[in-house]
Design a protein around this motif. Sequence first.
Motif, mmCIF file in Angstrom:
data_model
loop_
_atom_site.group_PDB
_atom_site.id
_atom_site.type_symbol
_atom_site.label_atom_id
_atom_site.label_comp_id
_atom_site.label_asym_id
_atom_site.label_seq_id
_atom_site.Cartn_x
_atom_site.Cartn_y
_atom_site.Cartn_z
ATOM 1 N N SER A 81 -13.977 47.647 4.402
ATOM 2 C CA SER A 81 -14.610 47.172 3.170
ATOM 3 C C SER A 81 -13.987 47.827 1.953
ATOM 4 N N VAL A 82 -13.792 49.142 2.020
ATOM 5 C CA VAL A 82 -13.203 49.836 0.875
ATOM 6 C C VAL A 82 -11.790 49.297 0.627
ATOM 7 N N PHE A 83 -11.050 49.095 1.726
ATOM 8 C CA PHE A 83 -9.690 48.588 1.593
ATOM 9 C C PHE A 83 -9.683 47.230 0.880
ATOM 10 N N LEU A 84 -10.512 46.302 1.384
ATOM 11 C CA LEU A 84 -10.533 44.974 0.788
ATOM 12 C C LEU A 84 -11.091 45.006 -0.631
ATOM 13 N N GLY A 85 -12.081 45.852 -0.852
ATOM 14 C CA GLY A 85 -12.712 45.901 -2.167
ATOM 15 C C GLY A 85 -11.775 46.429 -3.239
ATOM 16 N N THR A 86 -10.761 47.199 -2.816
ATOM 17 C CA THR A 86 -9.849 47.763 -3.803
ATOM 18 C C THR A 86 -8.572 46.964 -3.950
ATOM 19 N N ARG A 87 -8.482 45.807 -3.268
ATOM 20 C CA ARG A 87 -7.276 44.984 -3.450
ATOM 21 C C ARG A 87 -7.362 44.263 -4.787
ATOM 22 N N GLN A 88 -6.244 44.122 -5.418
ATOM 23 C CA GLN A 88 -6.205 43.378 -6.681
ATOM 24 C C GLN A 88 -5.906 41.925 -6.381
ATOM 25 N N PRO A 89 -6.468 41.010 -7.162
ATOM 26 C CA PRO A 89 -6.066 39.615 -6.997
ATOM 27 C C PRO A 89 -4.560 39.483 -7.165
ATOM 28 N N VAL A 90 -4.011 38.523 -6.460
ATOM 29 C CA VAL A 90 -2.554 38.419 -6.387
ATOM 30 C C VAL A 90 -1.898 38.174 -7.726
ATOM 31 N N THR A 91 -1.053 39.069 -8.134
ATOM 32 C CA THR A 91 -0.208 38.810 -9.305
ATOM 33 C C THR A 91 1.141 39.380 -8.964
ATOM 34 N N ASP A 92 2.165 38.613 -9.027
ATOM 35 C CA ASP A 92 3.456 39.163 -8.691
ATOM 36 C C ASP A 92 4.118 39.798 -9.891
ATOM 37 N N ALA A 93 4.038 39.129 -11.033
ATOM 38 C CA ALA A 93 4.648 39.722 -12.223
ATOM 39 C C ALA A 93 3.577 40.470 -12.985
ATOM 40 N N THR A 94 3.954 41.547 -13.610
ATOM 41 C CA THR A 94 2.983 42.324 -14.376
ATOM 42 C C THR A 94 3.034 41.912 -15.829
ATOM 43 N N ASP A 95 1.860 41.705 -16.359
ATOM 44 C CA ASP A 95 1.697 41.350 -17.759
ATOM 45 C C ASP A 95 1.812 42.643 -18.567
ATOM 46 N N ILE A 96 2.907 42.860 -19.257
ATOM 47 C CA ILE A 96 3.038 44.163 -19.938
ATOM 48 C C ILE A 96 2.870 44.021 -21.444
ATOM 49 N N THR A 97 2.605 45.129 -22.084
ATOM 50 C CA THR A 97 2.492 45.117 -23.544
ATOM 51 C C THR A 97 3.831 45.521 -24.139
ATOM 52 N N SER A 98 4.624 44.537 -24.450
ATOM 53 C CA SER A 98 5.918 44.856 -25.052
ATOM 54 C C SER A 98 5.741 44.890 -26.562
ATOM 55 N N PRO A 99 6.642 45.546 -27.261
ATOM 56 C CA PRO A 99 6.533 45.638 -28.728
ATOM 57 C C PRO A 99 6.582 44.271 -29.403
ATOM 58 N N LEU A 100 7.014 43.252 -28.655
ATOM 59 C CA LEU A 100 7.171 41.942 -29.255
ATOM 60 C C LEU A 100 5.890 41.138 -29.341
ATOM 61 N N LEU A 101 4.852 41.578 -28.604
ATOM 62 C CA LEU A 101 3.652 40.747 -28.520
ATOM 63 C C LEU A 101 3.070 40.488 -29.910
ATOM 64 N N GLY A 102 2.805 39.209 -30.173
ATOM 65 C CA GLY A 102 2.209 38.838 -31.446
ATOM 66 C C GLY A 102 3.237 38.661 -32.558
ATOM 67 N N GLN A 103 4.463 39.127 -32.307
ATOM 68 C CA GLN A 103 5.511 39.006 -33.325
ATOM 69 C C GLN A 103 6.199 37.666 -33.219
ATOM 70 N N PRO A 104 6.772 37.217 -34.304
ATOM 71 C CA PRO A 104 7.575 35.991 -34.203
ATOM 72 C C PRO A 104 8.739 36.234 -33.252
ATOM 73 N N ALA A 105 9.008 35.261 -32.411
ATOM 74 C CA ALA A 105 10.050 35.432 -31.408
ATOM 75 C C ALA A 105 11.416 35.488 -32.068
ATOM 76 N N PRO A 106 12.241 36.475 -31.666
ATOM 77 C CA PRO A 106 13.587 36.551 -32.216
ATOM 78 C C PRO A 106 14.352 35.266 -31.916
ATOM 79 N N ASN A 107 14.967 34.716 -32.933
ATOM 80 C CA ASN A 107 15.694 33.473 -32.732
ATOM 81 C C ASN A 107 16.955 33.734 -31.918
ATOM 82 N N PHE A 108 17.340 32.801 -31.120
ATOM 83 C CA PHE A 108 18.603 32.946 -30.390
ATOM 84 C C PHE A 108 19.159 31.582 -30.048
#
Lengths: 651, 177, 128
Positions: free
Chosen positions: B21-48
């Motif tokens: 129970s403890v094992f299952l209760g501590t599993r995180q829902p499946v996410t393969d990529a991590t949502d990170i806080t990069s300095p770009l969040l909320g900023q206008p996207a650099p043009n390229f």
Amino acid sequence: MTLTWLGRSFLYVAFAGALGGVAFQLRALRTKRPSFAIPFAVLALLGIAGAVGVMQYALITHDFALAYVAENNATFTPLLYSITGMWSALEGSLLLWSLLLAAITLGVLFYYRREKTDAVVGWAAVVLFGVGAFFSALMMFPADPFLHNPAHVLQGQGPNALLQDNPLVAAHPPLLYLGFVGFTVPFAFAIAMLITGRVHERWPLEQRRWTVLAWGALSVGIILGAWWSYQVLGWGGFWGWDPVENAALLPWLTATAYIHSVIVQDRRGLFRVWNLSLAISTFALTVLGTFFTRSGVLESVHSFSSSTLGPLLIGLFFFTVALGVGLLAWRGDALRSAVGVDQPFSREGLFVANNILFVGFAVVVLLGTVFPLLYEAVNGTQVTVGTPYFATIAAPLSVALLALMALAPLVSWRSASREVLWNRIRLVAWASLAVVALLATLGVRHLAVLVAVFFAAAAAGSALRTLWGVLVAARRRGRLLGALRAPTTGGMVVHLGIVVLAIGIVVSTSYTQRSEVTLASGQSTVVDSQFVTFKGFHVVKDPLETATQLAVEVDGHSLFPAVTTFNGRATTVGTPAIDSNLLRDVYVTFDAVGGNGTTSGAQVQNNLPAGSVVLGVTVEPLLAWLWIGGLMVGLGAGVSFLRRRHVEEPT
Amino acid sequence: MKRRTVLVTSLVVLAVVVAFSVFLGTRQPVTDATDITSPLLGQPAPNFSGTELDGAHWSLRNDLGHVVVVNFWASWCGPCVVEAPNLSTFAWQERHANVDVIGVVFNDTLSAAQGFAAHYGSLYPSILDPGGAIANRYGVVSPPTTFVINAKGRVVVTLVGPVRLSQLNAVLGRVRQ
Amino acid sequence: MKLLRSFGLWVAALVVVFGVALLASANQSSAASRAAHLESLVKCPSCEDLSVAQSNATTAVAVRHEIVADVAAGKSDNQILTSIENAYGTSILLSPPTSGLGVLLWIVPLGVVLALIVVGLRLRRRWR
């Protein structure tokens, strides 16, 4: 805002009813004062029914003030799919579950209204109310179906594409939940018997016909789920050993062991510990299954998910098992029966083997399902446990179970004599061998198929022999209809259904042929001796969907495999078309189209001439037998419900 | 059964169930990529802008009003292989929904990148990034890294690691609100 | 004894029928069936539970082509599976590893069989 308010109020009423039921029942058990159990059950049912009514009203009138309706309904959603939209996603499915639980709680209390001061009924009521309160609480806090939608939207998303594709969405979840909720009752009574120490009483035996009904609903629910997947998912298969599918299978396995094991308790007073444990395990596995489906920790085609629900559900699972184990340990002495299994070669002995096999099957499936999580926690890399593993385990186990089905009806109670058994089974044994020999000469070479057919034929033979005996006895008594209500009739019909199911599964999985054919409009081809013609394109545009259909003819029948885009969610799904008869199913999918055709979504292939299509054609022999077997299982459970009331035998 | 056997068995079962129970209760829902806080969040996207693998020209400015999913990948990157079919499926699924997927080749050669895209059946265009200028502007440390730019041109999500289709769909749902 | 003779006759017939069937089914592994078997062991990269044998998604078709080509080139089953695993990661194989923690997946079913035997023997002993 009013709908949110109204819905939530009804949920509070339901919760109050359940919680009040628990409180007053506990007080009644302690102080012998009235418990008002039935009034509280009525209150809980009214509350839940009201909440369901509000949700259905919102869905049918497409009221997007509720976030749930905006996510699972649209103005053009047909009535059927509006109604079934209630269980298309997490929060609403809890409404369905709670409705069934409240109804069954009231039903049980009403059934036992004359024994309402009995402590066993009292404690069972506490458990039933407690579980009801838990699920209501889930809907009041983490999984609120009546969340207000702050955005003023004029249009909703509509249900998930695969949930508005096929009317079976109206049958599978309700039947499945009926089964799961139905098994809360044996669980409640098991706990009650353990708490009061009255473990030698006949409660589970009296309730047998209802337990079998719940089992029947669960079995048919699972088979309808397989049929539904088969019809919509597009790969021609019906079972993927997906974590959520396994989650439904686990309680079914222990439930099947339970309904068999109870026969022995009825007949000879044995297996009390087994039966209490199986009743508790079935409920615990139901909760665990709910956890897998709703927590999102395992990837699945079928899961809804929310990360807050996970720990709560696993908490309930743990509590259930701990309670069960604790109570069994406490009452261990009282559970010992005066008699035991006399010898392994007897019907009781075979039932022991039956219990071990079913429970073992469940343990292995559970292990395989959680193994990827375990592996990742230990080694950090991901692995998959898929069909090859489960099939390797399921095959010998199923064969062993078929063998038990062949032997048990003909083996005597207490101590069987080899001579008597051989006399009874000799005809069946030779007939089964003859069937296998016939198939082998006709060209069937797959050893696995021959072994499976051998044991399946033997199981069918025993069932038919038993039914024949019942019929003869009834005719002698002059009351033919009495045969229907004889003790073993329902069970033997179920066994026959299982045999038909088993043969369908073995033959279709061993001899399925998949091909892809490229056809221009008007062209025909022969695939595995099926004559397939592609006749042209057909576009269907209605408020619900835009579909590009292909007019295909298979062996003279018209099929319309398509690629469908559902308005609202803007998702595109393949819609397979199936030509089915008793001998084989032909499963046709629209895989690709040539050139830059104006088709909605089918994979465009640039190296095909425009106007040609690639059809996936899968020929699966005897696949229809699965659904026929499922129907027989349901019928058998129904017949078993009508069983004559058993006269108590002196043990 | 003897009292002691019952007790011992119960304790063993209980211990197993606690661990489970403890094992299952501590599993995180499946996410393969991590949502990170990069300095770009909320900023206008650099043009390229850049040259696609088949030679055409591509520029971020041409995508105004669309949601743009920018995926940095490389032929030598293992997780990029895992996520490639998911991105293609997503790109195809959303191609009429004003969502564009653009790959940016990270630190790789033209031939290797072309080979990768052909082999894994890439259904979205990818542009070269000579000198790693674009990656630099976006702060990409290692592939696969995915940025999601909303219709107004701001970076709203940064995912590090191989993305799954359900993740992309979930992110798209958030971006559109 | 009549029982022994009657039963024995049936057992002999059983052995004959299944023996013949076993011998007849022994010459089965063509290249096509090898490829089909391997295809059932590899997961379709963009699907949830399906093998590349069962799915017609682009990624699945791509892997199927690769397997057929490798079988024709004479590679062993192990080599083919390893190369696919190296390309897509460990989770691409539908059958879990049999070493390390994977041993558990085979020990537990054997444990079930053992339980059957042990219980059977204990019941027998009690009878005697």
